[in-house]
Design a protein around this motif. Structure first.
Motif, PDB file in Angstrom:
ATOM      1  N   ASN A 249       0.857  -1.186   0.000  1.00 24.50           N
ATOM      2  CA  ASN A 249       0.000   0.000   0.000  1.00 24.50           C
ATOM      3  C   ASN A 249       0.896   1.239   0.000  1.00 24.50           C
ATOM      4  O   ASN A 249       1.682   1.448   0.937  1.00 24.50           O
ATOM      5  CB  ASN A 249      -0.927   0.023   1.213  1.00 24.50           C
ATOM      6  CG  ASN A 249      -1.883  -1.154   1.222  1.00 24.50           C
ATOM      7  OD1 ASN A 249      -2.408  -1.508   0.186  1.00 24.50           O
ATOM      8  ND2 ASN A 249      -2.083  -1.765   2.385  1.00 24.50           N
TER       9      ASN A 249
ATOM     10  N   LEU B  80      -6.362   5.484  11.232  1.00 24.73           N
ATOM     11  CA  LEU B  80      -6.146   6.833  10.745  1.00 24.73           C
ATOM     12  C   LEU B  80      -5.523   6.814   9.365  1.00 24.73           C
ATOM     13  O   LEU B  80      -4.829   5.863   9.004  1.00 24.73           O
ATOM     14  CB  LEU B  80      -5.242   7.612  11.719  1.00 24.73           C
ATOM     15  CG  LEU B  80      -5.764   7.745  13.157  1.00 24.73           C
ATOM     16  CD1 LEU B  80      -4.740   8.468  14.008  1.00 24.73           C
ATOM     17  CD2 LEU B  80      -7.102   8.494  13.173  1.00 24.73           C
ATOM     18  N   LEU B  81      -5.740   7.899   8.587  1.00 27.80           N
ATOM     19  CA  LEU B  81      -5.121   8.025   7.281  1.00 27.80           C
ATOM     20  C   LEU B  81      -3.698   8.528   7.443  1.00 27.80           C
ATOM     21  O   LEU B  81      -3.456   9.523   8.139  1.00 27.80           O
ATOM     22  CB  LEU B  81      -5.922   8.985   6.399  1.00 27.80           C
ATOM     23  CG  LEU B  81      -7.326   8.535   5.994  1.00 27.80           C
ATOM     24  CD1 LEU B  81      -8.031   9.649   5.213  1.00 27.80           C
ATOM     25  CD2 LEU B  81      -7.245   7.268   5.176  1.00 27.80           C
ATOM     26  N   GLU B  82      -2.797   7.876   6.802  1.00 26.36           N
ATOM     27  CA  GLU B  82      -1.385   8.225   6.924  1.00 26.36           C
ATOM     28  C   GLU B  82      -0.730   8.135   5.558  1.00 26.36           C
ATOM     29  O   GLU B  82      -1.096   7.292   4.734  1.00 26.36           O
ATOM     30  CB  GLU B  82      -0.669   7.285   7.908  1.00 26.36           C
ATOM     31  CG  GLU B  82      -1.248   7.319   9.301  1.00 26.36           C
ATOM     32  CD  GLU B  82      -0.585   6.307  10.219  1.00 26.36           C
ATOM     33  OE1 GLU B  82       0.344   5.611   9.739  1.00 26.36           O
ATOM     34  OE2 GLU B  82      -0.991   6.192  11.379  1.00 26.36           O
ATOM     35  N   ASN B  83       0.239   8.993   5.325  1.00 28.29           N
ATOM     36  CA  ASN B  83       0.990   8.968   4.079  1.00 28.29           C
ATOM     37  C   ASN B  83       2.221   8.092   4.284  1.00 28.29           C
ATOM     38  O   ASN B  83       3.244   8.535   4.829  1.00 28.29           O
ATOM     39  CB  ASN B  83       1.397  10.393   3.698  1.00 28.29           C
ATOM     40  CG  ASN B  83       2.036  10.427   2.324  1.00 28.29           C
ATOM     41  OD1 ASN B  83       1.893   9.480   1.550  1.00 28.29           O
ATOM     42  ND2 ASN B  83       2.753  11.491   2.030  1.00 28.29           N
TER      43      ASN B  83
ATOM     44  N   LEU C 196      -1.381   7.695   0.652  1.00 28.48           N
ATOM     45  CA  LEU C 196      -2.301   7.947   1.757  1.00 28.48           C
ATOM     46  C   LEU C 196      -3.221   6.744   1.917  1.00 28.48           C
ATOM     47  O   LEU C 196      -4.094   6.490   1.102  1.00 28.48           O
ATOM     48  CB  LEU C 196      -3.121   9.215   1.481  1.00 28.48           C
ATOM     49  CG  LEU C 196      -3.987   9.716   2.642  1.00 28.48           C
ATOM     50  CD1 LEU C 196      -3.123  10.111   3.841  1.00 28.48           C
ATOM     51  CD2 LEU C 196      -4.842  10.895   2.186  1.00 28.48           C
ATOM     52  N   ASN C 197      -2.989   6.005   2.982  1.00 24.73           N
ATOM     53  CA  ASN C 197      -3.756   4.789   3.240  1.00 24.73           C
ATOM     54  C   ASN C 197      -4.236   4.791   4.675  1.00 24.73           C
ATOM     55  O   ASN C 197      -3.676   5.481   5.548  1.00 24.73           O
ATOM     56  CB  ASN C 197      -2.910   3.543   2.995  1.00 24.73           C
ATOM     57  CG  ASN C 197      -2.484   3.430   1.555  1.00 24.73           C
ATOM     58  OD1 ASN C 197      -3.309   3.278   0.662  1.00 24.73           O
ATOM     59  ND2 ASN C 197      -1.182   3.534   1.314  1.00 24.73           N
ATOM     60  N   GLN C 198      -5.250   4.028   4.902  1.00 27.03           N
ATOM     61  CA  GLN C 198      -5.746   3.876   6.260  1.00 27.03           C
ATOM     62  C   GLN C 198      -4.938   2.833   6.985  1.00 27.03           C
ATOM     63  O   GLN C 198      -4.799   1.708   6.519  1.00 27.03           O
ATOM     64  CB  GLN C 198      -7.230   3.496   6.266  1.00 27.03           C
ATOM     65  CG  GLN C 198      -7.832   3.456   7.665  1.00 27.03           C
ATOM     66  CD  GLN C 198      -9.301   3.104   7.650  1.00 27.03           C
ATOM     67  OE1 GLN C 198      -9.744   2.393   6.751  1.00 27.03           O
ATOM     68  NE2 GLN C 198     -10.052   3.601   8.595  1.00 27.03           N
ATOM     69  N   ASN C 199      -4.394   3.211   8.096  1.00 25.10           N
ATOM     70  CA  ASN C 199      -3.630   2.270   8.908  1.00 25.10           C
ATOM     71  C   ASN C 199      -4.594   1.244   9.500  1.00 25.10           C
ATOM     72  O   ASN C 199      -5.540   1.610  10.204  1.00 25.10           O
ATOM     73  CB  ASN C 199      -2.874   3.016  10.009  1.00 25.10           C
ATOM     74  CG  ASN C 199      -1.865   2.121  10.705  1.00 25.10           C
ATOM     75  OD1 ASN C 199      -2.213   1.097  11.248  1.00 25.10           O
ATOM     76  ND2 ASN C 199      -0.613   2.571  10.702  1.00 25.10           N
TER      77      ASN C 199
END
Length: 479
Positions: free
Chosen positions: A76, A87-90, A79-82
């Protein structure tokens, strides 16, 4: 010079071996044994027995649990959801997951047990079918073998008749030249010689076709050089013919596989009905699942951790500065935790029971049961028909054998009379008391009587073989 002689010796030896190979003559025992090993129909039926054994293994496998292992690895990027924090993280993350699933039938309306019993019955049925095919091929080989012997003997009779007529033609030619007999007698003899030559050709063609028929049963390609041994079969009354047809039929019911095959098929059909009815009952399945995953983050942002403990998990900070979640796949330095550590932390087990109760399924179960019942009725009718066919075949074979024996005895008596008439005709023709036409008629009747004795002889031998076959006596010895 020595080299040339050596090569000549080798060629002579090879030609001698080739001649011996071509000169081989097959006995009826060799023909039957070879056909049982190479006949295409037998090979095809033997494959059915192998399929039946495979079906048995498949039926046994239904008792065993179904176990499957699945695995996946994904990347992945961006910007994906952990999956841990939500949470969304890059970041760039990798995840490896594995799962093991196992299912076992605890109760399935006894269908598995009945399928296994049916598979055993199907093997018996396939073996009976193979035995029947081997018996049929043996009968066909014996018939083809005896047909070759008849055609071979018939060629001898026709050639002998031709030789006699050619000698008679030469003698008549001399008498015509001397003026002792009219020229019309010579023309009659000449026509008779031509007719005999045609009979020889027809006999040779029949012999060739009979060899081809037997060679095809044996799966031999070079039928031109194929020949059978000149065995002398005596047309004597078989001891089985002193039995009554009813006694032979009762013996055939015990020995022949036709009825056994029909009974085996009936038992298979009965099991099919039982299996179909099993679908009315509930189905209880036990299941178990084990899963785990491993994750990696190449770059992590917005996280804090205890700098004094580099192996403490890092967290994500909210607006107040509080840690709200802790990922379980990286430490304070942003490096992934050990593979087996993550695998152990993320493992999970899932197990339980599943009960399926059929309530409404579009009448599929009911229709399958009804189809199985119809097939069962067909099997019952087939069993009754096989018994009737066997009884009719036994009585027919017994009647044919008796009729063939009577025909043979009559042919022998007729041959003796025709031979005496022919000898008498020769004496009269030699002294001019019989014309050539009447003499040729006597000679033709004698030749036909010889052929008829041969035909009825081998026909009786084969008819007797069929009766003995129904009585349990094999065509030849077992290979």
């Amino acid at each position: 010079m020595k080299k040339i002689n050596y090569i000549g010796f080798i060629l002579l030896l090879l030609s001698g071996l080739t001649f011996q190979a071509q000169a081989k003559k097959w006995t009826i025992q060799e023909c039957v044994n070879y056909a049982l090993e190479h006949n295409i129909s037998i090979k095809q039926t033997d494959l059915d027995t192998k399929v039946a054994n495979i079906d048995k293994n498949a039926a046994f496998g239904s008792f065993l649990p179904a176990v499957n292992v699945t695995g996946s690895h994904s990347w992945n990027i961006g910007l994906n959801q952990n999956i841990t924090t939500g949470l969304l993280e890059n970041e760039t993350t990798q995840f490896t997951s594995a799962q093991l699933n196992a299912n076992v039938d605890i109760f399935k309306g006894l269908q598995n047990q009945n399928r296994y019993r049916r598979a055993n019955l199907a093997i018996i049925s396939a073996q009976y079918q193979l035995t029947k095919m081997r018996d049929d091929v043996s009968l066909n080989v014996a018939n083809a073998f005896l047909q070759i012997l008849f055609n071979k003997e018939n060629i001898k009779v026709q050639k002998e008749q031709l030789a006699n007529n050619e000698r008679q033609f030469q003698r008549t030619q001399e008498l015509v030249n001397a003026g002792s007999v009219p020229r019309g007698d010579l023309l009659d003899i000449k026509a008779t010689v031509a007719d005999n030559k045609q009979k020889v050709i027809l006999a040779e063609n029949a012999f060739l076709i009979s060899k081809l028929s037997l060679a095809q049963l044996l799966q031999l390609e070079d039928f031109q050089n194929f020949d059978v041994a000149d065995e002398d079969y005596e047309a004597k009354q078989s001891e089985v013919m002193f039995q009554t047809p009813d006694a032979i039929y009762k013996k055939a019911l015990e020995e022949r596989v036709e009825v056994k095959l029909a009974k085996a098929n009936l038992e298979v059909a009965e099991k099919d009905v039982t299996i179909a009815k099993g679908a009315y009952l509930p189905n209880l399945i036990g299941f178990y699942s084990f899963s785990s995953r491993v994750g990696y983050a190449d770059r992590v942002t917005g996280r804090i951790a205890d700098v004094n403990n580099p192996y403490s998990p890092i967290g994500v900070v909210d607006g107040t500065g509080q840690v709200v979640s802790v990922p379980n796949y990286t430490n304070v330095l942003g490096s992934p935790l050990p593979f087996f550590t993550q695998f152990n932390d993320n493992k999970g087990h899932n197990f339980g029971l599943q009960l399926n109760v059929p309530i409404l399924n579009g009448f599929s179960v009911k229709n399958n049961v009804e189809r199985s019942k119809v097939a069962l009725e067909r099997s019952k009718i087939a069993l009754a028909q096989s018994q009737l066919d066997l009884e009719r075949n036994v009585y027919q074979a017994f009647t044919d054998a008796n009729g063939a024996f009577n025909s043979y005895e009559s042919a022998v008596v007729a041959l003796e009379a025709r031979e005496s008439a022919f000898n008498y005709a020769k004496e009269r023709y030699a002294v001019g008391m019989m014309n050539a036409f009447d003499f040729n008629q006597a000679q033709s009747l004698f030749s036909n009587a010889q052929s008829e004795v041969l035909r009825t002889k081998y026909d009786y031998i084969f008819r007797t073989k069929i009766v003995e076959f129904y009585f349990g006596i094999p065509i030849t010895k077992k290979p």
